[in-house]
Design an enzyme around this catalytic site. Structure first.
Site, PDB file in Angstrom:
ATOM      1  N   HIS A   1       0.872  -1.169   0.086  1.00  0.00           N
ATOM      2  CA  HIS A   1       0.007   0.090   0.072  1.00  0.00           C
ATOM      3  C   HIS A   1       0.922   1.302  -0.127  1.00  0.00           C
ATOM      4  O   HIS A   1       0.317   2.319  -0.275  1.00  0.00           O
ATOM      5  CB  HIS A   1      -0.966  -0.031   1.082  1.00  0.00           C
ATOM      6  CG  HIS A   1      -2.269   0.468   1.005  1.00  0.00           C
ATOM      7  ND1 HIS A   1      -2.230   1.933   0.307  1.00  0.00           N
ATOM      8  CD2 HIS A   1      -3.500   0.171   1.275  1.00  0.00           C
ATOM      9  CE1 HIS A   1      -3.680   2.306   0.252  1.00  0.00           C
ATOM     10  NE2 HIS A   1      -4.282   1.343   0.855  1.00  0.00           N
TER      11      HIS A   1
ATOM     12  N   THR B   1      -4.829  10.848   0.677  1.00  0.00           N
ATOM     13  CA  THR B   1      -5.989  10.673   1.038  1.00  0.00           C
ATOM     14  C   THR B   1      -6.380  11.548   2.312  1.00  0.00           C
ATOM     15  O   THR B   1      -5.201  11.911   3.122  1.00  0.00           O
ATOM     16  CB  THR B   1      -6.300   9.146   1.746  1.00  0.00           C
ATOM     17  OG1 THR B   1      -5.207   9.001   2.851  1.00  0.00           O
ATOM     18  CG2 THR B   1      -6.283   8.272   0.715  1.00  0.00           C
TER      19      THR B   1
ATOM     20  N   GLN C   1     -33.317   8.136  -6.490  1.00  0.00           N
ATOM     21  CA  GLN C   1     -33.824   8.865  -5.474  1.00  0.00           C
ATOM     22  C   GLN C   1     -32.952  10.079  -5.440  1.00  0.00           C
ATOM     23  O   GLN C   1     -33.097  10.718  -4.433  1.00  0.00           O
ATOM     24  CB  GLN C   1     -33.533   7.998  -4.163  1.00  0.00           C
ATOM     25  CG  GLN C   1     -34.379   6.834  -4.024  1.00  0.00           C
ATOM     26  CD  GLN C   1     -35.809   7.292  -4.295  1.00  0.00           C
ATOM     27  OE1 GLN C   1     -36.421   7.806  -3.228  1.00  0.00           O
ATOM     28  NE2 GLN C   1     -36.542   6.447  -5.158  1.00  0.00           N
TER      29      GLN C   1
ATOM     30  N   LYS D   1     -26.073   0.911  -7.674  1.00  0.00           N
ATOM     31  CA  LYS D   1     -26.019   2.387  -7.751  1.00  0.00           C
ATOM     32  C   LYS D   1     -27.445   2.940  -8.187  1.00  0.00           C
ATOM     33  O   LYS D   1     -27.648   3.945  -8.133  1.00  0.00           O
ATOM     34  CB  LYS D   1     -25.046   2.773  -8.613  1.00  0.00           C
ATOM     35  CG  LYS D   1     -23.462   2.756  -8.127  1.00  0.00           C
ATOM     36  CD  LYS D   1     -22.621   3.290  -9.155  1.00  0.00           C
ATOM     37  CE  LYS D   1     -22.458   2.553 -10.515  1.00  0.00           C
ATOM     38  NZ  LYS D   1     -21.218   2.836 -11.249  1.00  0.00           N
TER      39      LYS D   1
ATOM     40  N   SER E   1     -26.656  10.366  -3.618  1.00  0.00           N
ATOM     41  CA  SER E   1     -25.146   9.656  -3.730  1.00  0.00           C
ATOM     42  C   SER E   1     -25.177   8.185  -3.224  1.00  0.00           C
ATOM     43  O   SER E   1     -25.406   7.767  -2.187  1.00  0.00           O
ATOM     44  CB  SER E   1     -24.052  10.348  -3.039  1.00  0.00           C
ATOM     45  OG  SER E   1     -23.129   9.458  -2.567  1.00  0.00           O
ATOM     46  N   PRO E   2     -24.619   7.234  -4.120  1.00  0.00           N
ATOM     47  CA  PRO E   2     -24.719   6.045  -3.820  1.00  0.00           C
ATOM     48  C   PRO E   2     -23.669   5.644  -2.802  1.00  0.00           C
ATOM     49  O   PRO E   2     -24.008   4.934  -1.847  1.00  0.00           O
ATOM     50  CB  PRO E   2     -24.185   5.221  -5.225  1.00  0.00           C
ATOM     51  CG  PRO E   2     -24.726   5.949  -6.424  1.00  0.00           C
ATOM     52  CD  PRO E   2     -24.482   7.589  -5.707  1.00  0.00           C
TER      53      PRO E   2
END
Length: 626
Positions: A343, A465, A425, A419, A428-429
């Protein structure tokens, strides 16, 4: 403690097609230089957000105490202001004030094994071969596909990715090939040979715990075709039939300090050193795995996900790896395949972009059979095993066995919708799934917990991140109201929509560099660097609770019907990764068996129920057409 690093959310990206496939020298540098620098958020803004994020997860007394500490920290001319100024100076001097610190604290100084605790596994769709020929043909095509992707990196013609109309930093793509982690006693390092004077032209292939150097380019620089690679893989397979070899690779699965000691004794020997160098320099690794015991269809995915994450132990394929290698593709004889990646070099999305490219490539038919030219025998990498190294191998075998027995991993394919439903609706999924996770957790434990979802900072030069904290006052209000008979359904719908929208707003702030987690980490590391005593806000119970992520989560969307997995980052937590497809969602849920309170199958069950209940709630109360 900081292995939560990884888990990266990125919304599906728009791609710019390259105008030409010629080498565009300097295009990458020009693109990178034009990206904005990561900002240091205003101190008061981050501290306000921190206090807000604590409300759903700490008691009122703890919160009041922390509020006092925060007020002291940010007094005019106080320690907070001094550290903030230090960070701002650092940001002026450096390309990215965070990236080097983050690499060290989240990865290189992390001493737990990379296996399970840091390196994500990727479960790819099962292939339709069931024999050796099929295994080697598929592996050859996969190798050809990776080399095809590599040509775009080499020529700097890789399509630039966009998020919300903003171009993203592409640096991670240049870190994932020809790179490897190297163990150190207090801190590891990463070596990268992609841009060296003589870039590597070989990959590493492992079979029956035996390592081979396979040249994948002809002397004129053209890559071998999959037919030619297949012939070479057959040679490798035929010269590694004996299965009683010492699994040297299993050493890489050990605790980093233990591995660092074993590493220094291993490479004292010249033969071993050359073999290790070959692995470290190789473009990537391909592991030809032996078949794992047959299991029923319903546990097959969970079982194979374990193979991708850790190799199944010393009796199976854990020795058929070099876990320090950034990219390892895994192909087994029964059609199961996937990968595991180290990672430190990159987050999920660049890896997934490579996987998507390669999986598409493997479906291409061979239009012309390539001529069979005589090719040199792949080079077997030798290891001289001393009694001391044999002892290190035995210890690593025992340790990985304990780790694997402790890991509880469950794959869930949620078939009811993907999704498509949240989008219908106008929700956001990703936010919808995160709120379902909050509901599932609350129904099991009766409280909210610190929840980590990674947000990509790739809008900024060298961005990695930051954290989206999914447990909010809005999510807590919804999960409490959802099962409260006193709360009318219409109000529950409003609470649900508000919670989803709050998560979406947090995500937008995070990807614009305005979340508070990395800022607080920066202030803490600045205090260490300035040799000032650690400020009280970092020694506080609330801070410890906020950093104890019982839910460590990541959305890793892919075109391929795959899913990533990783272990929990705390002993009493869950690691949850998901890939929302159009009409279904792939989840992986992990926990530790040593914790009596956590159970992956139970969490998966509650998650499924939460998603269905949220759908029912919204369907029963359709929005008025505007």
């Amino acid at each position: 403690m900081l292995a939560f690093a990884a888990r990266t959310v990125v919304k599906p990206l728009g791609l710019l097609k390259p105008s030409s496939l010629m080498k565009v020298s300097g295009r990458f540098k020009a693109h990178q230089d034009a990206l904005p620098r990561l900002p240091v958020p205003p101190l008061q803004q981050s501290l306000d957000h921190y206090l807000k994020a604590l409300q759903p997860i700490v008691s009122e007394e703890e919160w009041a105490h922390t509020k006092q500490l925060v007020d002291e920290f940010q007094t005019s001319g106080g320690v907070g202001e001094r550290l903030q100024k230090g960070l701002e100076r650092r940001a002026k001097k450096m390309e990215n004030w965070l990236s080097e610190w983050w690499l060290k604290t989240a990865y290189l100084q992390f001493r737990q094994p990379v296996v399970i605790y840091s390196s994500p596994g990727v479960l790819l769709p099962k292939q339709d071969f069931m024999d050796l020929q099929g295994q080697l043909r598929f592996a050859a095509k996969l190798i050809e596909g990776v080399l095809d992707f590599k040509s775009m990196i080499d020529n700097e013609t890789l399509p630039v990715e966009f998020l919300g109309g903003q171009p993203l930093c592409m640096n991670q793509y240049y870190q994932i090939l020809s790179s490897c982690r190297v163990p150190g006693l207090k801190q590891d390092s990463v070596v990268n040979f992609l841009k060296s004077k003589k870039p590597p032209t070989h990959i590493t292939v492992v079979h029956n715990y035996q390592f081979f150097e396979l040249d994948v380019y002809h002397s004129d620089g053209t890559p071998l075709t999959s037919d030619q690679i297949f012939v070479q893989l057959e040679k490798i397979w035929n010269s590694s039939l004996q299965s009683n070899k010492e699994p040297v690779g299993i050493l890489t699965s050990n605790h980093r300090n233990s591995w660092a000691k074993a590493y220094s004794s291993l490479i004292k020997d010249k033969v071993n050193r050359e073999s290790v160098n070959s692995i470290q320099k190789s473009i990537f690794t391909v592991c030809l795995d032996k078949q794992v015991p047959r299991v029923s269809d319903d546990v097959y995915r969970s079982h194979v996900a374990g193979q991708m994450l850790h190799g199944g132990g010393s009796k199976f394929n854990s020795g058929n790896r070099w876990f320090d290698k950034t990219l390892q593709f895994i192909v087994a004889e029964d059609g199961s395949c996937g990968m595991v990646y180290e990672h430190a070099a990159a987050e999920g999305p660049p890896i997934v972009a490579l996987v998507d490219h390669v999986m598409e490539y493997t479906k291409k038919p061979e239009l012309v059979r390539s001529p069979m030219v005589p090719l040199p025998m792949p080079k077997k990498l030798r290891f001289n095993i001393t009694p001391e190294i044999k002892n290190d191998i035995e210890k690593a075998k025992q340790n990985i066995s304990i780790m694997i027995q402790d890991l509880d991993i469950m794959m869930l394919v949620f078939h009811h919708f993907g999704k498509d439903f949240p989008k219908s609706q106008k929700l956001s999924p990703d936010a919808f799934i995160q709120i379902a996770l909050q509901l599932a957790y609350y129904r099991i434990y009766g409280q909210a917990c610190a929840t980590y979802e990674s947000a990509s900072l790739r809008m900024f030069h060298l961005g990695r991140t930051d954290t989206i904290r999914s447990a909010s006052t809005d999510s807590l209000a919804f999960v409490k109201g959802m099962d409260d008979p006193k709360v009318p359904e219409q109000q529950r719908v409003e609470l649900l929509r508000k919670a989803v929208q709050a998560h979406r707003a947090y995500t937008d702030r995070a990807i614009r560099g305005e979340a508070f987690d990395r800022h607080l980490l920066g202030l803490k590391l600045q205090a260490i660097e300035d040799l000032v005593s650690m400020p009280d806000i970092f020694m506080d119970t609330s801070y410890a609770i906020a950093m104890h992520f019982n839910l460590s989560t990541s959305q890793v969307p892919a075109k391929t019907d795959c899913v990533m997995s990783f272990g929990p980052v705390v002993p009493d937590g869950y690691g949850i990764c998901y890939n929302p497809m159009e009409a279904h969602i792939n989840f992986s849920v992990s926990a530790y068996n040593s914790c009596a309170e956590t159970n992956a199958a139970r969490m998966a069950h509650y998650l499924e129920k939460a998603l269905l209940d949220m759908r029912t709630l919204l369907q029963n109360h359709p929005r008025a057409k505007l």
